[in-house]
Design an enzyme around this catalytic site. Sequence first.
Site, PDB file in Angstrom:
ATOM      1  N   THR A 214       5.190  -5.872  -1.099  1.00 29.40           N
ATOM      2  CA  THR A 214       5.746  -5.383   0.029  1.00 29.40           C
ATOM      3  C   THR A 214       5.256  -6.596   1.269  1.00 29.40           C
ATOM      4  OG1 THR A 214       3.953  -3.758  -0.404  1.00 29.40           O
ATOM      5  CG2 THR A 214       3.584  -4.101   2.337  1.00 29.40           C
ATOM      6  N   ARG A 242       5.291   9.801  -2.761  1.00 29.64           N
ATOM      7  CA  ARG A 242       3.712   9.285  -2.130  1.00 29.64           C
ATOM      8  C   ARG A 242       4.643   8.844  -0.808  1.00 29.64           C
ATOM      9  NH1 ARG A 242       2.339   3.439  -2.330  1.00 29.64           N
ATOM     10  NH2 ARG A 242       0.563   3.552  -3.363  1.00 29.64           N
ATOM     11  N   ASP A 245       0.285   2.465   2.632  1.00 34.82           N
ATOM     12  CA  ASP A 245      -0.519   2.620   3.566  1.00 34.82           C
ATOM     13  C   ASP A 245       0.416   1.687   4.570  1.00 34.82           C
ATOM     14  OD1 ASP A 245      -0.631   0.244   1.955  1.00 34.82           O
ATOM     15  OD2 ASP A 245      -1.529  -1.224   3.189  1.00 34.82           O
ATOM     16  N   THR A 264      -1.333  -5.850   2.359  1.00 36.06           N
ATOM     17  CA  THR A 264      -0.699  -5.427   0.557  1.00 36.06           C
ATOM     18  C   THR A 264      -1.338  -5.304  -0.363  1.00 36.06           C
ATOM     19  OG1 THR A 264       1.305  -6.214  -0.479  1.00 36.06           O
ATOM     20  CG2 THR A 264      -0.830  -8.077   0.571  1.00 36.06           C
ATOM     21  N   GLY A 265      -1.159  -4.462  -0.883  1.00 39.51           N
ATOM     22  CA  GLY A 265      -1.989  -4.119  -2.212  1.00 39.51           C
ATOM     23  C   GLY A 265      -2.118  -2.489  -2.631  1.00 39.51           C
TER      24      GLY A 265
END
Lengths: 349, 349
Positions: A214, A242, A245, A264-265
Site C-alpha cells: 500500500t 471487501r 482502510d 498501511t497494514g
Amino acid sequence: MTTISTTPRRPGAAALLTIALTAACAGQAAEAPPTVLVIHGGAGTITRTEMTAEREAAYRAKLTEALETGHQILAAGGAGLDAVEATIRVMEDSPLFNAGKGAVFTAAGRNELDASIMDGASGKAGAVAGVTTVKNPISAARAVMEKTWHVLLAADGADAFAAQAGLETVEPGYFFTQRRWDALQKRRTGDGLEPLPAPAAAARTSPAGPAYGTVGALALDAKGQLAAGTSTGGMTNKRYGRVGDSPIIGAGTWADQRCATSGTGEGEYFIRLGVARDVCARLAYLELSLAEAADQVIHGALSKAGGTGGVIALDAGGNVAMRFNTEGMYRGWIGTDGVAHVSIYGDEE
Amino acid sequence: MTTISTTPRRPGAAALLTIALTAACAGQAAEAPPTVLVIHGGAGTITRTEMTAEREAAYRAKLTEALETGHQILAAGGAGLDAVEATIRVMEDSPLFNAGKGAVFTAAGRNELDASIMDGASGKAGAVAGVTTVKNPISAARAVMEKTWHVLLAADGADAFAAQAGLETVEPGYFFTQRRWDALQKRRTGDGLEPLPAPAAAARTSPAGPAYGTVGALALDAKGQLAAGTSTGGMTNKRYGRVGDSPIIGAGTWADQRCATSGTGEGEYFIRLGVARDVCARLAYLELSLAEAADQVIHGALSKAGGTGGVIALDAGGNVAMRFNTEGMYRGWIGTDGVAHVSIYGDEE
C-alpha cells in the site's frame, strides 16, 4: 527544527532519532517556510534475507523518484494536495507496489483498487473503493473530493464517475502482474482451493496476511498546509467487495490543520482502531508529540489488538514520524533541501 | 445515577437535563446492573407545523416498539449486540425510516443500503455498503463481523455474501415506497432533470439535503458491555455508488469499552469529521462528560463546518446524550425499568 523519528525492528527498543535540519537548510533564505514530503510503500515481513540486491535497488530508486516528484511541486510553491497526488501516481504506476499497476488479486481473481485523499486546511476529503478500470485511483479520489458533494464512491459507480470526470481508464488486464497472480495462486493452494481462472468459491478462507505495498504520501506545503493520501490494491485473496482502510477517512488517511497521517497494514485493524485519525487525535487532545502519538497507536493499540502495520505522520511544524510493528516498511521523506531519505528495514533510520 | 441529556432546538441554549433514575429503579435488586438502550430515527427539519397528528403517533409508536424490543433482550440478560440488531431490524422493517423498507432512492432510481455494527468489548466491527437485495442490512453487517475476516463489504460482493450467509433477501422492488419515490422526483424536478425511470444523468447535481430517517441503536447490557449500530438508505438523489457515514466505523458508528455512538445527518460531514469516534475520543482523551463530548462535536465541530445532523451517545456508566443541531431528531431511550422515553422535536427532553 524538524524531528524525524522512526521505529527500529524491535518495538520495545523504540529509539527516537532526532535530526536537526538546521544545517541542511542553512543555505535557505530565513523567510522560506519548510516544505516536507513523507511517503510509505507498505509495511510487512521485509527483511534483508528475503531481498535481492537488484530488488532493493529498484525499490530505493522508485521511492526516491516519488519523493523527488513531490518535492519539485512543493519547492515551486505548489499545493500539498498536488504533491501528494503526483507522488502517489509515481508509485501507482510502478509494479513494485500494491497500488495501481501492481495491485494484488482478490479471491475472485480480480483487481479492486481503493484510494483516498484529504486536505488538511479545508477538511475536505475524497475516496474511491473497489474501482477496476481507473489507472490512478488517487486521482479519482481527488476528483470525488473536488467535483462531487460526496466523500466516498464505491464499485461500478466509482468507475463510471471517474470515466465521466475524464480520468484515464484502462482495461482490467492492465493491472495483471505475474508476481501478484502467483501470490494469489500460492494462497489458494495453501487453502486447498482449485487454481483460478475458475471463479473463486466464496467459502470462508483465511486472509493472506498483511498486504505489502500500500502506498501513501503526506505533504506540508509552503503555505503551511497539510495533505494526505493513500492508495492500495487491498489484500491478496480478499473477498469480492471487501473494502480495507485505505479509502476510509480516519482509518487509513487523515489530515487536519495540525497533523496528517497515512497507514498501511492489516486494514481491518486500522478500521476498528481508526488508526489514522487516532494519531492526530492524540496529538491534539493529549498534547503528545507526533512521535509519541504514532508510537502509542502503533506499538500500543495496534500491537495490543494483534494487528500489524505502520503509519507515517507529519505535523504542521514539519516533524515526521514513521512507525511500524513489522520487520520493515518502505518509506522515505524529503525536506526543503531536496535530499531524499529512503529506508526499508527496521534497523535503518 | 444515569444522566440523560438532549439538545433544545436552539443550540446556543443547550440545557442539560438530568434525570435521576434512582426512583424508577427502586424496585430493582441492588445488585442488578443497569441496562440502557438508546435509539435515533434520523435528524432534520422535523417540526410540529410539518407533522400531522397521525404521522407523529405512528413515529412514536414505532420508536416505542423498537425500544421495547431491545429492552426485552437486555432485561433477559441478553447481549447488547443482540439488542442493537433486533432494535434496528424493527426500524428497518418500517417504511417510516430511511433504512431497510423505507430507504430513499439514489439518483439512478435505485435503493442502495448501508449499515454497520460494532462491539465495544472486543472492538470488532462489521459493515455493508450499497447492498440492494438484503432485507435487513444491520444483520448483514453483523454477519460480516462474525463470519469473515473483513470489516466492510460493498456492493455486489456484499449482496452475494449476505445471501451465502443465509440472510433473508428480497427483490429490489421490496424497498419501493411511494413517499421516497416522490421525494426523488421532486428533487429531480428541482434540478431541472427529466423524470425517471430513464437512468439518471450523472451530471453533478446538488444533494437533497440531510437524509431524514437513518436509524441507530446503542446498548449497555447487564455485563456492562456496549454495542452500537446504524442503518440507512443514504441520501435522496445520491450518486450511484455513493457511500455515506453509516457504514464507516468511526464516522457513523463507534463502540469501545467506555463509549458508544451512532450518528445521523449529512454523512459527508460525519466522515470528514469522524463524528462517531470523535465523541468517544473526547470522552477518553479530554476526560469530558459524555454530554460535553457530544456537545463539542455536534454544536462545535459539525456546526462550524456547516454540517447538520445529530448523534446519540451512551457510556459504560449508563449516561445518555442525544445531540442535534437540526429542528428535531426522532429519538428515545429505555432504562432498566422498561419505560420507553420517546421524543421528536427540539423542545422536548
